[in-house]
Design an enzyme around this catalytic site. Structure first.
Site, short mmCIF file in Angstrom:
data_model
loop_
_atom_site.label_atom_id
_atom_site.label_comp_id
_atom_site.label_asym_id
_atom_site.label_seq_id
_atom_site.Cartn_x
_atom_site.Cartn_y
_atom_site.Cartn_z
N CYS A 16 1.41 -3.00 -8.11
CA CYS A 16 2.11 -3.02 -6.82
C CYS A 16 2.21 -4.44 -6.28
CB CYS A 16 1.45 -2.04 -5.85
SG CYS A 16 2.63 -1.46 -4.61
N HIS B 233 1.55 2.78 -8.81
CA HIS B 233 0.08 2.79 -8.89
C HIS B 233 -0.42 3.67 -10.04
CE1 HIS B 233 -0.90 0.65 -5.14
NE2 HIS B 233 0.28 1.11 -4.74
N GLU C 117 -3.21 3.75 -11.33
CA GLU C 117 -4.63 4.12 -11.21
C GLU C 117 -4.82 5.55 -10.70
OE1 GLU C 117 -3.03 2.01 -9.25
OE2 GLU C 117 -3.87 1.86 -7.23
N1 GLN Z 1 2.60 -4.92 0.52
C1 GLN Z 1 3.43 -4.57 -0.59
C2 GLN Z 1 4.54 -3.63 -0.17
O1 GLN Z 1 4.43 -2.94 0.81
C3 GLN Z 1 2.61 -3.97 -1.70
C4 GLN Z 1 2.00 -2.65 -1.34
C5 GLN Z 1 0.90 -2.22 -2.29
O2 GLN Z 1 0.41 -3.01 -3.06
N2 GLN Z 1 0.50 -0.97 -2.23
O3 GLN Z 1 5.52 -3.53 -0.84
#
Ligand code: GLN
Length: 534
Positions: free
Chosen positions: A382, A509, A511
Site C-alpha cells: 500500500c 494488503h 497480509e
Molecule cells: N496513505 C495512503 C493512502 O491512503 C496509503 C494507505 C495505506 O497504506 N493503507 O492511499
C-alpha cells in the site's frame, strides 16, 4: 444453529481472541462449519478511525469492513470468511437505536437500554444466523472484562438470547487468569471465583472455564474452581502460556479436550479432530532449518500489534520455506537522520508496510532506494508501493519533485494522487477504497508467476491515493513493470522492477489473506527471495 459466547474476567489481554479462534480451529478440524465474530463494547462505530497506538492494526474484510485485529486471528485460525456483520461495537448499536428513534420506529415508546438496546444486539445475532444458514456454530467473543460498565448490556443481551434460543443451544465459556503469588508459591483461584460470581450475578452461568496460567493446573485447584464456580471438574480447562508461537494454542487447549466439552455441551455430533497438518505447521515454526532477516520499515514499530497481520504473514511464509524470519523493526525517521545503510545495514529483505500521513515518508523512500540499488529483496504494501513509485520516479526517471499529493498537496509531479485529482474533479470525495476488488494479472511478470499463472486475483484494499496513470508510460519506459491493474477502473495494483532479484509492491494488503499452511503468494515469494539473498 449453536452458539458459543466467550467472555473474559480478571484482567484484559488474556488471549480471549486466541482462545475463541483456537476453539474455532478445533471445531473445524472436527468437521463442523464455524463462524467467528466479535462484539466490542467501546463507543467507536468501528476501529477505522482509531490510532494504531490505541487499537493495533485495522483488519479489513472482503466487504470492506474495518475491524479489530482479533478478526485477523479468526480468519487465520479458521476458513470462515467474515463480513461486516461479524464485528459489532456499542457505537453501531447506539447509532442504530438513535436512528430508529428519530425515524419513529419505536411508535412513541420510551426508548430504554432494556429492551431497545439489548434487542438491537439480539437482532444482530439473529441476522448473522439468518445470513449463514449452513453454519454449525457461531462463536462470539465479547470484548472487555466482566464487570466493565460498558460490557453489561452485551452480557444482558446474551443472557436473554440464551433464553430465547434454548440453553441447550448455547455454551458460555469464561476465560480467566490464575495468577501465581510468588511469595506464597501458589496459584490463586480467588479472582476466577469472583469473576464468575460477577457473571452469575448477571444471570449467566458459564459452562466451561478456561484458565490462563503460566503453570500446570493441579487437581486441587481444578476441584476448587469447579466447586466455587458451579461447573463440572472436567469443564475447568487449563490454557497455558505457549512457548514459541500462538499457533500452538489450539494444540494446548486440546490437552483438556475443550472441543469435546463444547460439542458435548451443545449436543453436536462430530469427529475426533485430526490435527496432524496443523501440528506439522507448528513443528516447522518451532524448529526451522534456515533463518532470514527482514527489516520492516514503519512508523509504529515499537507497537507489535500495529503490523500484526504482516508479522503473522511473514511467520506463515517462513514455515512454508522451513525458515525462521527474524524481523528487524526500523523507525523510518531514524533513516532520515542517519541514512539507510547505517540504520538498515545487512538484511536479506526490506518490507515497507501501509501507513497514513507524512511522518517518516522520506525515510521510507530512502529504504526503497537502498533496496533497489543494492538488489535487496523489496516488498512494498500500500503506502510501501506508493513510496516505491515516488522513489523510482525521482531517482530512475529523474523527476526530482515526484511526490504524492497526500504529502505535498501542490507538488508539480503528483505520481501518486487522488482519483478525483486525476480526473480533474473539483469536489474531493476523500472516501477510501475499501475491501476486496478484482484485478488482472499480466503474464510474464513476477507476480503472475507467484500467483501460479492465474489471470485474475481478488485482494483487499484500504487506501485513498492511487498511482497516477499520467506517469505510467514514462515510468514503464524507464524500466518499471506494471504487473496488475484493477479490472473495473484500470488502477495500478502491482509494480515490479524486472532487473532485480525481487522488487514487488502492491497497492492492496496481501497480509489479510495468509493462513497457516497457505501463505499469501507474494509473502511466500518475498521470504523465499530473502532466504536466497541471505
Ligand atoms: N496513505 C495512503 C493512502 O491512503 C496509503 C494507505 C495505506 O497504506 N493503507 O492511499
Amino acid at each position: 444453529m449453536k452458539y458459543i459466547f466467550v467472555t473474559g474476567g480478571v484482567v484484559s489481554s488474556l488471549g480471549k481472541g486466541l482462545a475463541a479462534a483456537s476453539i474455532g480451529t478445533l471445531l473445524e478440524h472436527r468437521g463442523l462449519k464455524v463462524l467467528l465474530q466479535k462484539f466490542d463494547p467501546y463507543l467507536n462505530v468501528d476501529p477505522g478511525t482509531m490510532s494504531p497506538y490505541q487499537h493495533g492494526e485495522v483488519y479489513v474484510l472482503d466487504d470492506g469492513a474495518e475491524t479489530d485485529l482479533d478478526l485477523g486471528h479468526y480468519e487465520r485460525f479458521t476458513h470462515a470468511n467474515l463480513s461486516q456483520l461479524n464485528s459489532l461495537s456499542s457505537g453501531q448499536v447506539f447509532e442504530s437505536v438513535i436512528k430508529n428513534e428519530r425515524e419513529g420506529k419505536y411508535l412513541g415508546a420510551t426508548v430504554q437500554f432494556i429492551p431497545h438496546v439489548t434487542d438491537e444486539i439480539k437482532n444482530r445475532l439473529k441476522r448473522t444466523t439468518e445470513n449463514n444458514p449452513d453454519t454449525d456454530v457461531i462463536i462470539t467473543e465479547i470484548g472487555g472484562t466482566v464487570g466493565d460498565i460498558e460490557g453489561h448490556l452485551f452480557l444482558e443481551a446474551l443472557r436473554q438470547f440464551a433464553l430465547d434460543v434454548g440453553s441447550e443451544n448455547v455454551c458460555f465459556i469464561h476465560v480467566t487468569l490464575l495468577p501465581m503469588v510468588k511469595a506464597a508459591g501458589e496459584i490463586k483461584t480467588k479472582p476466577t471465583q469472583q469473576s464468575v460470581a460477577k457473571l452469575r450475578e448477571i444471570g449467566i452461568q458459564p459452562d466451561i472455564i478456561i484458565c490462563r496460567t503460566e503453570h500446570d493446573l493441579d487437581d486441587d485447584n481444578r476441584r476448587k474452581i469447579a466447586m466455587f464456580c458451579n461447573v463440572k471438574r472436567e469443564n475447568v480447562v487449563a490454557f497455558r502460556d505457549v512457548k514459541d508461537t500462538i499457533y500452538e494454542c489450539p494444540i494446548d487447549l486440546r490437552r483438556d479436550k475443550v472441543d469435546r466439552l463444547v460439542v458435548d455441551s451443545l449436543g453436536l455430533k462430530s469427529d475426533t479432530p485430526d490435527l496432524s497438518k496443523w501440528q506439522s505447521f507448528v513443528d516447522r515454526l518451532v524448529n526451522p532449518t534456515h533463518k532470514t532477516t527482514i527489516a520492516v520499515v514503519g512508523k509504529y514499530i515499537e507497537l507489535n500489534d500495529a503490523y500484526k497481520s504482516i508479522y503473522e504473514s511473514l511467520t506463515i511464509a517462513g514455515a512454508a520455506h522451513d525458515t525462521a524470519v527474524e524481523v528487524i523493526k526500523i523507525d523510518a525517521e531514524d533513516i532520515e537522520k542517519h541514512g539507510a545503510k547505517a540504520i538498515i545495514g545487512e538484511v536479506s529483505g526490506i518490507l515497507v508496510p501501509g501507513g497514513f500521513g507524512e511522518r517518516g515518508i522520506e525515510g521510507k523512500i530512502l529504504a526503497a532506494q537502498y533496496a533497489r540499488e543494492n538488489k535487496i529483496p523489496y516488498f512494498g504494501i500500500c503506502l510501501g508501493m506508493q513510496i516505491a513509485t515516488i522513489e523510482f520516479a525521482r531517482n530512475v526517471c529523474g523527476i526530482e519533485k515526484a511526490n504524492s499529493t497526500e504529502f505535498k498537496k501542490k507538488t508539480s509531479h503528483p505520481v501518486i494522487s487522488l482519483q478525483e485529482e486525476q480526473l480533474g474533479v473539483k469536489d474531493l470525495g476523500g472516501s477510501m477504497r475499501l475491501g476486496s476488488c478484482e484485478s488482472i494479472l499480466y503474464p510474464g511478470t513476477k507476480s503472475y508467476e507467484l500467483y501460479g499463472g492465474v489471470d485474475t486475483i481478488h485482494e483487499r484494499h484500504r487506501h485513498r491515493w492511487e498511482f497516477n496513470p499520467a506517469y505510467r508510460e514514462q515510468l514503464e519506459a524507464a524500466g518499471l513493470t506494471i504487473a496488475s491493474v484493477s479490472k473495473a477502473e484500470g488502477l495500478v495494483e502491482i509494480i515490479e522492477i524486472a532487473d532485480h532479484p525481487f522488487f514487488v509492491a502492491a497497492q492492496f494488503h496481501p497480509e489479510f489473506k495468509s493462513k497457516p499452511n497457505s501463505p499469501h503468494p507474494i509473502f511466500s515469494g518475498f521470504v523465499k527471495a530473502s532466504l536466497e539473498h541471505s
